[in-house]
Design a protein around this motif. Structure first.
Motif: not given
Lengths: 577, 577
Positions: B376-391
């Motif tokens: 359930a919890i691993l759906t919270l982990v949003d790694i692509p969001m990091l790249r998107q925000t950096w951009r």
């Protein structure tokens, strides 16, 4: 590079004999004028009077090397002395060696912080002290200092660090009023007030030039000091119980090494930060005002280094926290100082006094010093400002009132912290609920304004929504609600044009909201357009997928959107009809 | 009035048998589905499993009375459980009565804070948790929780509240891996991942409707719980060392009274505030998303009261801090809940289970619960969001990265506080150095843009300066510097037009600066004009003396200023020529 960090190198090579003559005169005048206030502010901080002299010698030399203002005079000043006293009272007892040590530690910490802020180029941080907060803080501090001096004027102990404590303590001791002290203190006070109010005008009526009249008026405290000292000496008033400065150790400032004491340092961290920032703001705003008059430039970040250097020097030469002082700088400026070399001359002068002339200060009554502080400090109290701020902005007034109230009741640190927090909070609150206007076209122009304020034309099927704020996390959801309510309220709507002329930033949270708005409007078969998106904001949007997903277009101007969508509206109306 | 504070009165009078049937079905489904997660999240917070059940009974009733969302399901949730565990670990030892008492105190404080925030209408405060900060916090919390569950999956102790502590502790105990536990935990994990990834598609391929397929997919954890419990019971794995839930006290939640303990309460104040705000943000953003889908309205301030009431109830019924949970709400929504009455049915269902069926949970392996939490919890982990925000924005990325790093290394509280502080600080920094553009006219239009980006016409003797920010204390001095530098750099300048289309506010500090700018420009024989001043800003200026002192005029539009001043320029040019 070297010139950037040692501004002395920019002016010293061009130093001439003429400049030297002007600076020498200014240095001598400053020496005479600032001795009473240096002593007084040391006492205000609960320190021996001589510390005020020490803090007016070597720190001036450090500032001369590092500072960028040509006329700023560094030394102990009233507000910083008040804050120093409040900070030290929390960690040591006045009169003990620990108290002196803590004063050195405070200077050291403050110096380190200023230097670090300067190296990190954090000069802009001073801007977060808003004008109403500074003004409120100065007013409240002025009242606190004046109340603190009342005891000295009456010859009773007094005490306390909040206004209530001070007033209660005064009221309790009022029956012990020492009449000879009151005579000296009250007399000095009356004389100084009279000089300040009528001195300049009277002297000019006697035919003196404005400059000289101003300088003589400012020398009122020196005259009061000389006269009351002589009177006290001749009449032996010190034996009658009039408090005097007494023995001042003769000689140059000793070299001191503030010891490292982690408990003490931790306790002094916050006070040191506040003293640094308040001192910096006071100093740099005055220096900027004077620099502008002479069309000189000032570097706030280098000023941090200059003041930091001065405080570090104070820590190593038995001093106390220092900054650019209002009255000593004005004296320096009016006396004709042309370069920081005037500070060097003043430092030499005060050094000479400390070396040889301190016995002459033995009979100087504390009450006279209290009178000079009171008169100087009451210029900070700016009551009309309260009314003016109330008229202009309730939010700013609130920040000011809270700063004044908390400074008076809870002390200087809490007062200024609450003021800063409140003014930042109010700004964030304001921006979190931006003003939004559904605008229409001012007939015959390409200009769009609010229909509530101007006669405008509108279109039934297009809403032109102007958002008067940058879009960022605090108002992203508010924007979402506003747009969706608008669409829900106007069923005939086909297009929403978001006018971004006031949008200076769209952060990642607001971008999410725009994405959501776009998606929801698509569902409701309404097209979202943007207009007047600024260059930097547009550049940013191009780094996201928003523009690809946007249902409508990005128009250069609101008028371009009007022309384009009005046409489509006609088609639609025709089709509907 | 009563309806405003008791939203149940708006829907209960219109309650029909059909709505009741839908809600009853949803209630039954939710009961079955949330029992495993209620147990799991109580364990995650270091509390006995039964506390999770207690917290899923009465708090639901409180929310039904007070909440405005039709489908929100309240109860223990992962993030809040993690924060609860971190907060309680600081004040008591898990397994002791003090720990239970502290959990009650935390619920009570959190409930009080939410109610007070609701009454003070502070719902907007949640907006100060920016999207990158929330997203970063959820990602980091997800990693922390997953690492914390790894020990349960392997059958080794594990421990610690930062990622490093957890990983070190896991690595140290790895040789003690308990293979039967790993078999159950790993098996459940593999099963749940497979169901989540392929379940819905496979079931739909078998011909099931989307809704039912979704619901069955979500019942994966229930299946895993049933199967592993049966296996453990039949094979007697608990005697072989597989950790099971064990004895759960049977009966309804006892009435509890959190005692007042000022030291404890003070220590829990900050955690309670963070839990309240984070829980509220998680809950309200999900509820708003679902409300929008069904075109219902939600009141954030009333939601504060609803969640506050739920937490207060938890404090008095042996519970733990609760909020609206993502997974239980989605289950409720998908199961067809139509009104908060579904929550009442779920509360009754869980109450029945607690009353009679807890012995059935005896053999439920902890490892199975760990597997359900992990998935359930691993759906919270949003790694692509990091790249998107950096951009998109380096500033937002910084806030996100700091939140993640500090949450992982220093714990949840410091992580989220640092993220919020940094994002507010960055916003203030950005607004303190506003983008300023000297604009020109786009030929043939009344539109003015930046010459660096567009082809425009300019006038030599008029500078059109657009300031892209509200004018307030943090940038007041910056504006002063910008204008004065501009005038110094262009000696031929006669007029400066300050375009205020992006100025949404002029506070008292900025007014001082405008006064100063006006005075200095007068000295330099340059006239200051304003253009496009917005209504609210103009109203404010009329309450000051600025408009009387202004050298120039206030133009409705930049184009009006252009037309007027261009003419004067021609005269000037003619005179000069």
């Amino acid at each position: 590079m070297l010139k950037r960090y040692l501004p002395i190198l920019t002016w010293l090579p061009h130093y001439t004999r003429r400049l030297c003559a002007a600076d020498l005169l200014a240095g001598i005048i400053v020496t005479i004028m600032v001795i009473p206030q240096s002593l007084a502010y040391a006492l205000l901080a609960g320190l021996p009077a001589v510390v005020g002299l020490y803090a007016s010698i070597l720190p001036l030399l450090a500032y001369t090397l590092l500072g960028t203002s040509r006329t700023l005079a560094v030394g102990p000043v009233a507000i910083v002395a008040l804050m120093t006293g409040a900070a030290l009272a929390g960690v040591a007892t006045p009169g003990t060696p620990e108290y002196l040590q803590a004063a050195l530690a405070l200077s050291l910490l403050s110096g380190l912080m200023l230097v670090l802020m300067g190296l990190a180029r954090l000069g802009f941080m001073a801007n977060f002290l808003s004008h109403p907060v500074i003004s409120g803080f100065l007013t409240a501090s002025g009242l606190l200092i004046a109340a603190g001096q009342a005891g000295h004027l009456l010859g009773i102990p007094g005490g306390g660090y909040t206004l209530l404590e001070q007033l209660l303590s005064l009221a309790g001791d009022l029956d012990q009023t020492h009449w000879p002290t009151l005579a000296i203190g009250g007399g000095s006070l009356a004389f100084l007030v009279a000089v300040r109010r009528y001195g300049q005008a009277s002297l000019r009526r006697l035919g003196l030039p404005a400059n000289l009249a101003g300088l003589l008026t400012r020398s009122g405290p020196v005259l009061a000091v000389v006269v009351t000292t002589l009177v006290t000496w001749r009449l032996g008033l010190d034996r009658a119980g009039v408090a005097v400065i007494g023995e001042i150790p003769r000689g140059l400032p000793p070299l001191t090494l503030p010891g490292f004491d982690s408990t003490l340092w931790r306790a002094l961290l916050m006070p040191a930060l506040l003293i640094s920032v308040v001192g910096f703001v006071e100093s740099v705003s005055m220096a900027q005002m004077l620099a502008a008059r002479r069309r000189e430039r000032l570097s706030p970040n280098q000023e941090l280094l200059g003041l930091g250097g001065a405080n570090l020097t104070a820590a190593f030469s038995a001093g106390m926290p220092v900054t650019g002082g209002l009255s000593r700088t004005v004296i320096n400026y009016d006396a004709g100082a042309r370069t920081p070399m005037a500070g060097v001359f003043a430092a030499l002068g005060i050094g000479l006094v400390t070396l040889a002339l301190t016995p002459w200060l033995y009979y100087l009554p504390i009450a006279t010093l209290a009178a000079t502080i009171t008169v100087a400090i009451l210029t900070l109290v700016d009551i009309p400002m309260l009314r003016q701020t109330w008229r202009y902005s309730r939010g700013d007034f609130a920040a000011m009132a809270v700063t004044i109230l908390l400074t008076l009741t809870e002390g200087v640190e809490l007062g200024i912290l609450a003021g800063v927090t409140l003014s930042i909070g109010l700004f964030l609150y304001r921006t979190s609920r931006p003003h939004c206007a559904l605008v229409g076209r001012v007939p015959g122009t390409e200009h769009f304004r609010n229909p509530e304020r101007h006669e405008v034309e509108t279109l039934g099927h297009v809403a032109f929504l102007r958002v008067d704020e940058s879009l960022y996390f605090a108002n992203a959801r508010y924007l979402e609600d506003t747009v969706l309510e608008l669409v829900a309220a106007r069923p005939g709507l086909e297009h929403v044009v978001l006018i971004c002329s006031a949008v200076n930033l769209i952060d990642a949270s607001a971008l999410e909201s725009l994405d959501a708005i776009n998606a929801r409007l698509k569902e409701a078969e309404v097209t979202l357009h943007l207009a007047e998106v600024k260059g930097p904001v547009m550049d940013r949007l191009k780094h996201s997928d928003f523009l690809d997903d946007l249902g409508g277009r990005v128009f250069l101007s609101t008028y371009a959107a009007w022309s384009e969508l009005k046409g489509r509206g006609a088609e639609h109306d025709a089709a509907a009809g």
